[in-house]
Design a protein around this motif. Sequence first.
Motif, PDB file in Angstrom:
ATOM      1  N   TYR A  14       0.827  -1.208   0.000  1.00 45.35           N
ATOM      2  CA  TYR A  14       0.000   0.000   0.000  1.00 45.35           C
ATOM      3  C   TYR A  14       0.863   1.261   0.000  1.00 45.35           C
ATOM      4  CZ  TYR A  14      -4.221  -2.706   1.200  1.00 45.35           C
ATOM      5  OH  TYR A  14      -5.288  -3.556   1.185  1.00 45.35           O
ATOM      6  N   TRP A  21       0.885   8.380  -5.178  1.00 46.65           N
ATOM      7  CA  TRP A  21      -0.262   9.300  -5.209  1.00 46.65           C
ATOM      8  C   TRP A  21       0.157  10.680  -4.700  1.00 46.65           C
ATOM      9  CZ3 TRP A  21      -2.894  11.432  -0.866  1.00 46.65           C
ATOM     10  CH2 TRP A  21      -4.091  12.114  -1.199  1.00 46.65           C
TER      11      TRP A  21
ATOM     12  N   THR B  65      -7.011  10.366  -7.075  1.00 44.66           N
ATOM     13  CA  THR B  65      -7.307   9.585  -5.877  1.00 44.66           C
ATOM     14  C   THR B  65      -8.024   8.292  -6.239  1.00 44.66           C
ATOM     15  OG1 THR B  65      -7.568  11.712  -4.785  1.00 44.66           O
ATOM     16  CG2 THR B  65      -8.261   9.761  -3.565  1.00 44.66           C
ATOM     17  N   SER B  67      -7.714   6.668  -8.896  1.00 45.29           N
ATOM     18  CA  SER B  67      -6.725   5.767  -9.461  1.00 45.29           C
ATOM     19  C   SER B  67      -5.979   5.055  -8.341  1.00 45.29           C
ATOM     20  CB  SER B  67      -5.724   6.560 -10.303  1.00 45.29           C
ATOM     21  OG  SER B  67      -5.841   6.223 -11.642  1.00 45.29           O
ATOM     22  N   LEU B  68      -5.687   5.814  -7.298  1.00 46.48           N
ATOM     23  CA  LEU B  68      -5.014   5.213  -6.144  1.00 46.48           C
ATOM     24  C   LEU B  68      -5.881   4.116  -5.533  1.00 46.48           C
ATOM     25  CD1 LEU B  68      -2.875   5.137  -3.830  1.00 46.48           C
ATOM     26  CD2 LEU B  68      -4.301   6.811  -2.665  1.00 46.48           C
ATOM     27  N   ALA B  71      -5.980   0.986  -7.542  1.00 44.91           N
ATOM     28  CA  ALA B  71      -4.700   0.274  -7.493  1.00 44.91           C
ATOM     29  C   ALA B  71      -4.567  -0.468  -6.166  1.00 44.91           C
ATOM     30  CB  ALA B  71      -3.542   1.245  -7.675  1.00 44.91           C
ATOM     31  N   LEU B  72      -4.989   0.210  -5.087  1.00 42.06           N
ATOM     32  CA  LEU B  72      -4.941  -0.435  -3.776  1.00 42.06           C
ATOM     33  C   LEU B  72      -5.849  -1.658  -3.738  1.00 42.06           C
ATOM     34  CD1 LEU B  72      -4.954   2.650  -1.394  1.00 42.06           C
ATOM     35  CD2 LEU B  72      -3.050   1.124  -1.899  1.00 42.06           C
ATOM     36  N   ILE B  74      -6.376  -3.797  -5.933  1.00 47.55           N
ATOM     37  CA  ILE B  74      -5.706  -4.983  -6.476  1.00 47.55           C
ATOM     38  C   ILE B  74      -4.757  -5.571  -5.440  1.00 47.55           C
ATOM     39  CG2 ILE B  74      -4.072  -5.774  -8.199  1.00 47.55           C
ATOM     40  CD1 ILE B  74      -5.397  -3.914 -10.138  1.00 47.55           C
ATOM     41  N   SER B  75      -3.969  -4.689  -4.814  1.00 50.94           N
ATOM     42  CA  SER B  75      -3.092  -5.200  -3.753  1.00 50.94           C
ATOM     43  C   SER B  75      -3.921  -5.912  -2.694  1.00 50.94           C
ATOM     44  CB  SER B  75      -2.307  -4.059  -3.116  1.00 50.94           C
ATOM     45  OG  SER B  75      -1.365  -3.563  -4.029  1.00 50.94           O
ATOM     46  N   ALA B  76      -5.074  -5.317  -2.360  1.00 51.69           N
ATOM     47  CA  ALA B  76      -5.913  -5.901  -1.324  1.00 51.69           C
ATOM     48  C   ALA B  76      -6.356  -7.310  -1.714  1.00 51.69           C
ATOM     49  CB  ALA B  76      -7.127  -5.010  -1.066  1.00 51.69           C
ATOM     50  N   GLN B  78      -5.007  -9.315  -3.776  1.00 53.60           N
ATOM     51  CA  GLN B  78      -3.856 -10.216  -3.807  1.00 53.60           C
ATOM     52  C   GLN B  78      -3.504 -10.700  -2.402  1.00 53.60           C
ATOM     53  OE1 GLN B  78      -1.156  -7.567  -5.841  1.00 53.60           O
ATOM     54  NE2 GLN B  78      -1.287  -8.748  -7.736  1.00 53.60           N
ATOM     55  N   MET B  79      -3.744  -9.813  -1.421  1.00 56.92           N
ATOM     56  CA  MET B  79      -3.425 -10.193  -0.042  1.00 56.92           C
ATOM     57  C   MET B  79      -4.629 -10.806   0.648  1.00 56.92           C
ATOM     58  SD  MET B  79      -0.880  -7.137   1.126  1.00 56.92           S
ATOM     59  CE  MET B  79      -1.710  -5.689   0.531  1.00 56.92           C
ATOM     60  N   ARG B  81      -7.544  -9.719   1.172  1.00 57.29           N
ATOM     61  CA  ARG B  81      -8.385  -8.854   2.009  1.00 57.29           C
ATOM     62  C   ARG B  81      -9.595  -8.417   1.191  1.00 57.29           C
ATOM     63  NH1 ARG B  81      -3.566  -4.882   3.934  1.00 57.29           N
ATOM     64  NH2 ARG B  81      -2.152  -6.465   4.703  1.00 57.29           N
ATOM     65  N   GLN B  84     -11.673  -5.242   2.269  1.00 62.67           N
ATOM     66  CA  GLN B  84     -10.980  -3.995   1.928  1.00 62.67           C
ATOM     67  C   GLN B  84     -11.066  -3.723   0.432  1.00 62.67           C
ATOM     68  OE1 GLN B  84      -6.859  -3.728   3.102  1.00 62.67           O
ATOM     69  NE2 GLN B  84      -7.457  -3.350   5.225  1.00 62.67           N
ATOM     70  N   LEU B  88     -12.587  -0.419  -1.334  1.00 60.96           N
ATOM     71  CA  LEU B  88     -11.797   0.413  -2.238  1.00 60.96           C
ATOM     72  C   LEU B  88     -12.467   0.554  -3.601  1.00 60.96           C
ATOM     73  CD1 LEU B  88      -8.328  -0.930  -1.147  1.00 60.96           C
ATOM     74  CD2 LEU B  88      -9.057   1.461  -1.051  1.00 60.96           C
TER      75      LEU B  88
END
Lengths: 97, 199, 541
Positions: A14, A21, B65, B67-68, B71-72, B74-76, B78-79, B81, B84, B88
């Motif tokens: 994150y 950002w 924002t 876009s952020l 992107a988060l 996807i990380s979520a 993958q982990m 979560r 979350q 998002l």
Amino acid sequence: MSEHNHETHEPVPYRTFILIWVALIILTGVTIAVSRVDLKELNIWVALGVASFKSSLVLFFFMHLRQESRLFRVGLLILLVILAIFLGLTFVDVLYR
Amino acid sequence: MSIEHRDDTGARFGMWLFLYTEVILFSGLFILYAVALMKYPEQYSQASHKLNIYFGSINTVVLLTSSLTVALAISAIQMKRIKQCLTLCWVTVALAIVFLINKYFEWSAEISHGIYPGSETLAEMGAGVTSFFNLYYFTAGLHGLHVFIGATLIAVVAIMTAKGKVTSERYTLLENSALYWHLVDLVWIFVFPLYYLIL
Amino acid sequence: MSETTSTYTGFWKESPRSGILGWLLSTDHKRIGIMYLGCIVTMFLVGVCLGLAIRLELIAPGETIMGAQTYNATFTVHGVIMIFLFIIPSIPAAFGNLILPIQIGARDVSFPKLNLLSWYCYVVGAILAVFAIFSGGGAPDTGWTFYVPFSTQTTTNVNLALMAAFMLGFSSILTGINFVTTIHRLRAEGMGWGRLPLFVWTLYATAWIQVLATPMLGITLVIVMFERVFGAGLFDAARGGDPILYQHLFWIYSHPAVYIMILPGMGVISEVIPTFARKPLFGYWAMALSSLAIAFAGSLVWAHHMYASGMSDFSILVFSLLTFIVAIPSAIKIFNWVSTLYKGSIELAPPMLHALAFIFNFAIGGLGGLALGAAASDIHLHDTTFVVGHFHYTMFGGTGFAFFAALHYWLPKFTGRMYNHKWATIAWGILFVGFNVTYMSMQAVGIQGMPRRYYDYLPEFQPLNLVATVGSWVLAVGLLIMFVNLWQGMRNGRPVGKNPWGSATLEWDVPSPPPMENFGEEDPVVTKGPYEFKGVVADEY
Ligand code: HEM
Ligand SMILES: [Cu+2]
């Protein structure tokens, strides 16, 4: 056909995304600030330069281009070359009219 | 009877190819812009000053924002979560809606001043200004359409994630929708300085 | 092989769903290919009828069978159908879908559902195009190029035609995305880039053009629609627009599009010639790389369509030079085909005859292209029937004949039956003669100065126009015999084995017609190049 076609990427932390950002927001501020200063011809080039830099942040981090194989980057390069050709050769006409 | 061949990298590559087509689509408008800017530098700056720089800046922040958040997401996923990730995604959709609402107010204000394609007020302002606003409406309109499509995609994927159809094992759909959403952002990164910030 | 007896039907009958839905909802590349083929041939025949009508009007000066407005509509619809509904999808969408996956040893394309979607886009585009003729303000009359300012002002049904072209562009993009991804990701084990059949190489180059150029057409057409609805003036000089920029945007797509049309045709020829000369293709890598070179150089030359438009003299110089450069890779191809023929043991089977006709016609068309690429001669030739002759030589004489070669070469593979060779040869002869009489006359009368896109002309152009019209009838007879013979062969012809021609590429290793999954349980492993004929024997039929 290869068996292992779903290589997965490591999750991006994150923190990385948030830092990117922050950089993007700062750069937005920079463009706005610079645009209020009269640099004549240069204004537009600065604006485009910052925008390109912002784009590459989005491309390489948000869009995971950093983690993708070379094929993806070559593809992007082809796209940019083609764009340059389309724009450049149009200007070969427009500039000399 | 069909043999499952799953190829996530291939799917993402296909999406990238599609994004190239989108870039070319918008590039046509940027070519028109570049030529007109060269031809009418003064009128373009004059016209640019009629746009509301606050609307433009706020919308830029909103899109960056969003876009952020996607992107988060996807990380979520993958982990693993999932919760979350869903939040998002929905935040992304909400930001898209904020963007469109802003756009609506911005356009209403301009239209109420008589500035819209084919209007007489515009014609009186001269060729350069007319060209600026024609391109502005067209580009921003097309971009707005993409915002709408992108938000819909993300909403659909969010629903599929909630139903367990998109999982932390198999989330290419989310990745591809996110890619599309980033493209929307990329376009705006150029639209904003080119239309709102000419001195 | 017992599979190839006449009761074996391959993918025609095996399907998870039966009946018509088994086709309309099928994501199998062969079924989609067949559906494309059916639609494309139908549209081609419609286009031919319109072409014959145009020629008939031109048989004598003055009004013969139609007036000016109808004439304008006829050549517009003829052009739109032939370009967007026939020639662009012809080889890539029909034969690309049928052949490409099998040739690289895959079971399908990368995105089978998108593939089906692209077919539906095509169908919707076709329906819109046909609808445009019969509804609203009458059939569009702008020419297939939709030039402004006329296209923003005419009251005919241009909007629908634009929408049709937009949908067809979308369909073409989806095919392109699919093929690039498929070729990168789904090659069988052992199918390295150096073993790709040249048909695949040309489809690869084509697919990149489809992806990178088609959107430019999309945006251009959408802008014209926007103009027609809102009257904004993006291309109107009085309101800060620039009509010449329309032409730039249009040709940025439409010149590369001529390579979308011709490259796959060249690929077909590169398959047919080695097979029937029984020799490996001369200069494999030169052929493969020249396809990419054509695709790239093809994006540099678009404004050679605009020498007479009022663009700057300097750019005329630049584009003229670049145009000559793009001729080089095309010439490389011609030389390599001819070198392949040299000392080969040539068998003049129907596919080969069409391939030879391709080389002949395309050489004429290509050389004519140089006359048009040189600015000095183009100023005289621009917008004359010389141009019409030229592009029919390349598109019809080139890609069209390559399409016929592909029909004669691959249909037996997909129907499992052989057509009558004698009739195929007769049809080919008539077609070839009719074609050349028609378009050679049009080129000649163009040099004399006859403008294109007029229903009427000066009396001194009469003789050659008469010859051209008679030629078009001969041409039509040839086409008729060819299609009837192919149809007969598909239904009642003698069954053929796996490899009737003795070709070496992978599609001839699977039964005719291929089974649903293309290959058996085991994924294929490729151990030799596409043109290594040693040990390959043709099956008797
Ligand atoms: C029997 C077959 C055909 C005949 C008799 C024929 C005849 C003609 C004629 C006489 C014109 C000139 C109209 C004018 O300028 O006034 C024309 C235009 C055209 N043809 Fe064909 N044609 C045939 C097949 C084809 C094929 C196979 C293609 C493409 C693959 C094609 C593509 C075109 C295009 C693009 C135009 C230009 C339309 C325009 O000016 O907007 N034609 N055709
Ligand atoms: Cu051209």
